[in-house]
Design a protein around this motif. Structure first.
Motif, PDB file in Angstrom:
ATOM      1  N   ASP A  57      29.411 -25.381  36.725  1.00 46.25           N
ATOM      2  CA  ASP A  57      29.175 -25.582  38.156  1.00 46.25           C
ATOM      3  C   ASP A  57      30.366 -26.301  38.791  1.00 46.25           C
ATOM      4  N   ALA A  58      30.798 -27.390  38.161  1.00 41.47           N
ATOM      5  CA  ALA A  58      31.917 -28.155  38.693  1.00 41.47           C
ATOM      6  C   ALA A  58      33.195 -27.329  38.687  1.00 41.47           C
ATOM      7  N   PHE A  59      33.338 -26.442  37.726  1.00 44.63           N
ATOM      8  CA  PHE A  59      34.504 -25.570  37.635  1.00 44.63           C
ATOM      9  C   PHE A  59      34.531 -24.550  38.769  1.00 44.63           C
ATOM     10  N   GLY A  60      33.343 -24.205  39.269  1.00 42.47           N
ATOM     11  CA  GLY A  60      33.252 -23.221  40.350  1.00 42.47           C
ATOM     12  C   GLY A  60      32.448 -21.989  39.982  1.00 42.47           C
ATOM     13  N   LEU A  61      31.933 -21.938  38.769  1.00 41.18           N
ATOM     14  CA  LEU A  61      31.086 -20.817  38.341  1.00 41.18           C
ATOM     15  C   LEU A  61      29.628 -21.248  38.472  1.00 41.18           C
ATOM     16  N   SER A  62      29.181 -21.376  39.715  1.00 44.03           N
ATOM     17  CA  SER A  62      27.890 -21.992  39.997  1.00 44.03           C
ATOM     18  C   SER A  62      26.748 -21.000  40.165  1.00 44.03           C
ATOM     19  N   VAL A  63      27.024 -19.704  40.089  1.00 45.06           N
ATOM     20  CA  VAL A  63      25.981 -18.694  40.244  1.00 45.06           C
ATOM     21  C   VAL A  63      25.646 -18.131  38.862  1.00 45.06           C
ATOM     22  N   THR A  64      24.376 -18.227  38.482  1.00 40.93           N
ATOM     23  CA  THR A  64      23.914 -17.669  37.213  1.00 40.93           C
ATOM     24  C   THR A  64      23.122 -16.404  37.494  1.00 40.93           C
ATOM     25  N   VAL A  65      23.450 -15.348  36.743  1.00 40.91           N
ATOM     26  CA  VAL A  65      22.741 -14.078  36.866  1.00 40.91           C
ATOM     27  C   VAL A  65      22.230 -13.706  35.477  1.00 40.91           C
ATOM     28  N   ILE A  66      20.945 -13.387  35.404  1.00 44.62           N
ATOM     29  CA  ILE A  66      20.336 -12.914  34.170  1.00 44.62           C
ATOM     30  C   ILE A  66      20.196 -11.403  34.305  1.00 44.62           C
ATOM     31  N   VAL A  67      20.781 -10.665  33.348  1.00 51.85           N
ATOM     32  CA  VAL A  67      20.793  -9.210  33.436  1.00 51.85           C
ATOM     33  C   VAL A  67      20.063  -8.638  32.220  1.00 51.85           C
ATOM     34  N   GLU A  68      18.972  -7.924  32.483  1.00 49.34           N
ATOM     35  CA  GLU A  68      18.273  -7.197  31.434  1.00 49.34           C
ATOM     36  C   GLU A  68      18.892  -5.807  31.352  1.00 49.34           C
ATOM     37  N   VAL A  69      19.175  -5.343  30.139  1.00 50.16           N
ATOM     38  CA  VAL A  69      19.892  -4.085  29.954  1.00 50.16           C
ATOM     39  C   VAL A  69      19.068  -3.124  29.109  1.00 50.16           C
ATOM     40  N   LEU A  70      18.884  -1.926  29.620  1.00 52.94           N
ATOM     41  CA  LEU A  70      18.296  -0.826  28.861  1.00 52.94           C
ATOM     42  C   LEU A  70      19.446   0.103  28.518  1.00 52.94           C
ATOM     43  N   ARG A 119      28.904  -3.984  39.055  1.00 52.21           N
ATOM     44  CA  ARG A 119      29.701  -2.755  38.922  1.00 52.21           C
ATOM     45  C   ARG A 119      30.260  -2.636  37.504  1.00 52.21           C
ATOM     46  N   SER A 120      30.601  -3.762  36.889  1.00 53.84           N
ATOM     47  CA  SER A 120      31.107  -3.736  35.515  1.00 53.84           C
ATOM     48  C   SER A 120      30.038  -3.249  34.537  1.00 53.84           C
ATOM     49  N   PHE A 121      28.787  -3.658  34.764  1.00 55.34           N
ATOM     50  CA  PHE A 121      27.701  -3.155  33.912  1.00 55.34           C
ATOM     51  C   PHE A 121      27.566  -1.638  34.065  1.00 55.34           C
ATOM     52  N   GLU A 122      27.738  -1.136  35.279  1.00 48.11           N
ATOM     53  CA  GLU A 122      27.632   0.308  35.523  1.00 48.11           C
ATOM     54  C   GLU A 122      28.725   1.089  34.807  1.00 48.11           C
ATOM     55  N   GLU A 123      29.844   0.450  34.491  1.00 46.20           N
ATOM     56  CA  GLU A 123      30.961   1.123  33.838  1.00 46.20           C
ATOM     57  C   GLU A 123      30.797   1.252  32.326  1.00 46.20           C
ATOM     58  N   VAL A 124      29.827   0.581  31.742  1.00 45.12           N
ATOM     59  CA  VAL A 124      29.582   0.715  30.307  1.00 45.12           C
ATOM     60  C   VAL A 124      28.747   1.983  30.116  1.00 45.12           C
ATOM     61  N   PRO A 125      29.314   3.014  29.475  1.00 44.71           N
ATOM     62  CA  PRO A 125      28.658   4.327  29.440  1.00 44.71           C
ATOM     63  C   PRO A 125      27.261   4.335  28.821  1.00 44.71           C
ATOM     64  N   GLU A 126      27.009   3.464  27.855  1.00 47.10           N
ATOM     65  CA  GLU A 126      25.715   3.476  27.169  1.00 47.10           C
ATOM     66  C   GLU A 126      24.601   2.801  27.963  1.00 47.10           C
ATOM     67  N   ILE A 127      24.940   2.095  29.021  1.00 50.55           N
ATOM     68  CA  ILE A 127      23.916   1.404  29.794  1.00 50.55           C
ATOM     69  C   ILE A 127      23.241   2.381  30.742  1.00 50.55           C
ATOM     70  N   GLU A 128      21.927   2.534  30.570  1.00 54.36           N
ATOM     71  CA  GLU A 128      21.141   3.428  31.419  1.00 54.36           C
ATOM     72  C   GLU A 128      20.670   2.727  32.687  1.00 54.36           C
ATOM     73  N   ARG A 129      20.243   1.457  32.519  1.00 53.62           N
ATOM     74  CA  ARG A 129      19.646   0.757  33.652  1.00 53.62           C
ATOM     75  C   ARG A 129      19.751  -0.745  33.416  1.00 53.62           C
ATOM     76  N   THR A 130      19.857  -1.493  34.520  1.00 57.64           N
ATOM     77  CA  THR A 130      19.836  -2.952  34.448  1.00 57.64           C
ATOM     78  C   THR A 130      18.800  -3.487  35.428  1.00 57.64           C
ATOM     79  N   ASN A 131      18.322  -4.652  35.139  1.00 58.64           N
ATOM     80  CA  ASN A 131      17.458  -5.398  36.052  1.00 58.64           C
ATOM     81  C   ASN A 131      18.049  -6.802  36.126  1.00 58.64           C
ATOM     82  N   SER A 132      18.493  -7.195  37.309  1.00 62.88           N
ATOM     83  CA  SER A 132      19.193  -8.469  37.460  1.00 62.88           C
ATOM     84  C   SER A 132      18.340  -9.486  38.188  1.00 62.88           C
ATOM     85  N   THR A 133      18.440 -10.715  37.727  1.00 63.62           N
ATOM     86  CA  THR A 133      17.751 -11.826  38.362  1.00 63.62           C
ATOM     87  C   THR A 133      18.785 -12.876  38.721  1.00 63.62           C
ATOM     88  N   TYR A 134      18.817 -13.227  39.982  1.00 61.10           N
ATOM     89  CA  TYR A 134      19.721 -14.251  40.500  1.00 61.10           C
ATOM     90  C   TYR A 134      19.011 -15.589  40.367  1.00 61.10           C
TER      91      TYR A 134
END
Length: 161
Positions: A57-70, A119-134
């Motif tokens: 957080d102090a470094f500046g990476l204060s947003v956490t995203v949880i990504v479920e991947v199918l 967008r980076s998750f979308e570029e991984v060919p094996e990933i069919e779907r994601t569900n993200s939680t902010y």
């Protein structure tokens, strides 16, 4: 491990330091013994670093995203995991059972970076779907893992008696 090792590890978790002098003050274990035991704990792979943990957080990476991947396993499980691990911002990755195949934890700086992350998750060919939680607010994060345990539980569960 014995009681002294457990007491040292618990003190490290609570104090946030591996300083032999501070650990001696906390535990009463002689400094020379602390050096010896910390070296053994490093050799055994239990202590991994010198505790230069960052406050993201102090470094500046204060947003956490949880990504479920199918994922689609046209490749191997490790190929998919490697693809996710290469995504900038992913700080943790778990292989799971159930509705999803992986859960990734990412730390980013702002909404623009969240968009780049997805967008980076979308570029991984094996990933069919994601569900993200902010994550709105991190209520508690125990980076060292032992603070949430009582000394009695640690001693009864993890000593070699």
């Amino acid at each position: 491990m014995d009681e002294r090792d457990i007491r040292l590890l618990k003190a490290i978790a609570e104090l946030g330091t591996g300083s032999p002098d501070k650990l001696h003050e906390e535990t009463g274990i002689p400094v020379s013994t602390i050096h010896y035991r910390l070296n053994n704990l490093r050799e055994d792979g239990i202590v991994e670093n010198d505790l230069y943990d960052l406050d993201l957080d102090a470094f500046g990476l204060s947003v956490t995203v949880i990504v479920e991947v199918l994922a689609d396993y046209s490749g191997t499980h490790s190929d998919v995991a490697d693809g996710i691990r290469e995504i900038e911002g992913v700080t943790q990755l778990f292989s799971t059972m159930g509705e999803t195949d992986f859960i990734a934890i990412a730390r980013v700086g702002d909404a623009d970076m969240v968009g780049d992350l997805m967008r980076s998750f979308e570029e991984v060919p094996e990933i069919e779907r994601t569900n993200s939680t902010y994550v709105i607010d991190t209520l508690w994060d125990d980076a060292r893992g032992l603070e949430s345990y009582s000394m009695e539980t640690l001693l009864s569960e993890f000593t070699d008696d």
